[in-house]
Design an enzyme around this catalytic site. Sequence first.
Site, mmCIF file in Angstrom:
data_model
loop_
_atom_site.group_PDB
_atom_site.id
_atom_site.type_symbol
_atom_site.label_atom_id
_atom_site.label_comp_id
_atom_site.label_asym_id
_atom_site.label_seq_id
_atom_site.Cartn_x
_atom_site.Cartn_y
_atom_site.Cartn_z
ATOM 1 N N GLU A 16 0.815 -1.214 0.000
ATOM 2 C CA GLU A 16 0.000 0.000 0.000
ATOM 3 C C GLU A 16 0.851 1.268 0.000
ATOM 4 O OE1 GLU A 16 -2.751 2.753 -0.073
ATOM 5 O OE2 GLU A 16 -3.353 0.646 -0.154
ATOM 6 N N ASP A 27 1.016 0.100 -5.127
ATOM 7 C CA ASP A 27 -0.193 0.400 -5.904
ATOM 8 C C ASP A 27 -0.236 1.832 -6.417
ATOM 9 O OD1 ASP A 27 -0.568 1.402 -3.316
ATOM 10 O OD2 ASP A 27 -2.728 1.047 -3.332
ATOM 11 N N THR A 65 -6.143 3.077 -5.371
ATOM 12 C CA THR A 65 -5.973 1.629 -5.175
ATOM 13 C C THR A 65 -6.877 0.834 -6.110
ATOM 14 O OG1 THR A 65 -5.301 1.866 -2.867
ATOM 15 C CG2 THR A 65 -6.179 -0.269 -3.519
ATOM 16 N N HIS A 111 -0.829 3.716 4.775
ATOM 17 C CA HIS A 111 -1.832 4.502 4.059
ATOM 18 C C HIS A 111 -1.899 5.903 4.654
ATOM 19 C CE1 HIS A 111 -5.587 5.713 2.201
ATOM 20 N NE2 HIS A 111 -5.668 4.569 1.545
#
Length: 686
Positions: free
Chosen positions: A261, A480, A305, A421
């Site tokens: 992530e 991503d 994402t 994140h």
Amino acid sequence: MRSALRKIQNFLNTRLGFFSLVLFLFWLKTIWTYNTKFTLGINSGVQEILALVNPFPTAILLLGIALYFRGKKVYWIMMIVDVIQTTWLFANILYYREFSDFMSMSIIKSSGSVSNNLGSSIAQIIEPSDFLVFVDIIVLILLLAFKVIKVDYTPAKRFKALGITILAVVLFFLNLGAAEKDRSQLLTRTFDNNYIVKYLGVNFFAGYSGYQTYQQGVKKANASASDIQKILKKINKNRAGVNAEYYGKAAGKNVIIFHLESFQQFLINYKVDGKEITPNINKFYADSNTIAYDNFFNQVGQGKTSDAETMLETSLFGLPSGSAMSTYGTTNTYQALPAILDQRGYSTASFHGDVGSFWNRDNTYKSWGYQYFISKNYYQTKENYENGYGIKDKIFLKQSTKYLEQLPQPFYAKIITVTNHYPYQLDKENQSIPKTKTGDVTVDGYVQTAYYLDQAFGEFIAYLKKTGLYDKTMIVAYGDHYGISNNHKKAIAQLLGKKKVTSYDLAMFQKVPFMIHMPGLKGGVNHTYGGEIDVMPTLMDLLGIKNTDTVQFGNDLLSSQHNQLVIFRNGDFTSPTYTKIGSKVYNNKGELVTDKLTTKEKNQVAKMQDYATDILAMSDQVTTGDLLRFYKPSWFKLVDKSQYSYKLSDAKKALKQAQKTKKSLLSENKGVSTEKLYKTDAPELK
């Protein structure tokens, strides 16, 4: 006291009084439903206020229609509107209990999925308390029937009705403005249906999803089979051949996609105060059996994402605005990698420590052919187990082994991490390194969550080695999208050791890792330019799957014929020769050459731009027109979404049944779980 009651009764005997009573009762049961039947994730005072307010605008607007009439019609119309609103609320209570999502118009429209999804199990999921939403309707009917509330026959005053309508509109825009301030791009990106209901209400969601469905229908109605044939012809013209050295090297192997992530390429081998931020990923990157790309770019748009997943699984770009998964994932036809592998004997699963409805995964994954979706409700959770967008990576990965070990082999498993994140906040007990010191609050926490992700990755790889999965699995790890946006120029310059950054620097900052590892694979750092749109064709060739007639906008990164023009979602591009950002053109040294290009070079850049524009337009046409419904390769079987259920109970049954016919890690270990082999230093588990 009697005087006050008489005044209240007199008010209720007016049209406006009855309207107010119906409105209040509907608001009351809606708030009760929000708090007892849905899990909206309300986590701030602003969100609490908006949830209290959002039932009013649409309810006032709809109930207010009755005020334009007179006599009994007013009361009939109000009651009918109330029954419709309540029935919608009741239907969503049942649907939400089953799927942790709201019933959109596209769900209702697509293949009778509501009856398929709810019909057989409605008796099992319904609860007596669900019917409480209808109690007020019964009370209102009795009050009218026994003339406790009398019908107001006085002439209707249109200006009052118009005032109510205007009030509803004003309230809605105030609600929308406050919602957008708290969650920007709420409607354009459509993260999650829960967000729409939380901020704007369950009634608004009905209209919003209806509008989306209508727009999709218009575009689909104008599409034809000839459109996809034209696109396929262009794709075939630019399709890259296979690399004989690598083609089929991973045939029959398990596949694990490890989703890093918000992880950017600059973190590889990056140090702060002499300490590596990602030692485990660095080791994986440098392994002799890992093909690692150092010119691999994220190509996401607003879908972030979800765009990355769309490209990974379908080799289609995301949309210029919003999320393709959210808007089209439920209804569109796909020929996605999970379905392709399923039809070749693979079991397919996606693991994610957040709610299944986020980015509409719970519906899109069915369209893509995922047999299993292991989402948040499959995991044991406690308050300190979560951080922002789901379960913390170390806890999530450890618990995932319970289901990973049950997957029949060969399997295709996607592991989506979440801790690294935005806004990159981590509780103190999990902070192992200090923050950077750029002075940017958002940026400085990034290395801490990245370090945590790296630790979790290391623990997961160690588990795979202990169980033997490491030796019979192709492990793919990729970032991503960007973690630090281009809005943080000063901080980015400090991180990169520069005085300032140019548009070219920021374009290069969009690089993310892409690594393919497998024992026996000839690895090394590959300098080929590519992006997420190229992942699917690359994996298909490694797996030895024929890929000569698919609708894909990427090409095999291992092919000598691979087109190294990397197209960004906004139409900009980069390549080994030129990078174009807006109207600026840079050479491969990062020098601005816009005004220095020869006529020949200008034509070369123009051709690149035309190609990029054409590819994006064709991809958008495939998605918005649902063109794959017109194209059916002989080797591919159309996905039947009704065959998939992501309920925990159904997944347990299916996995238990699968153990009887195919070998999983668990059955190979004679039914003894490998969970104890997973070692983590997660403080929450001590």
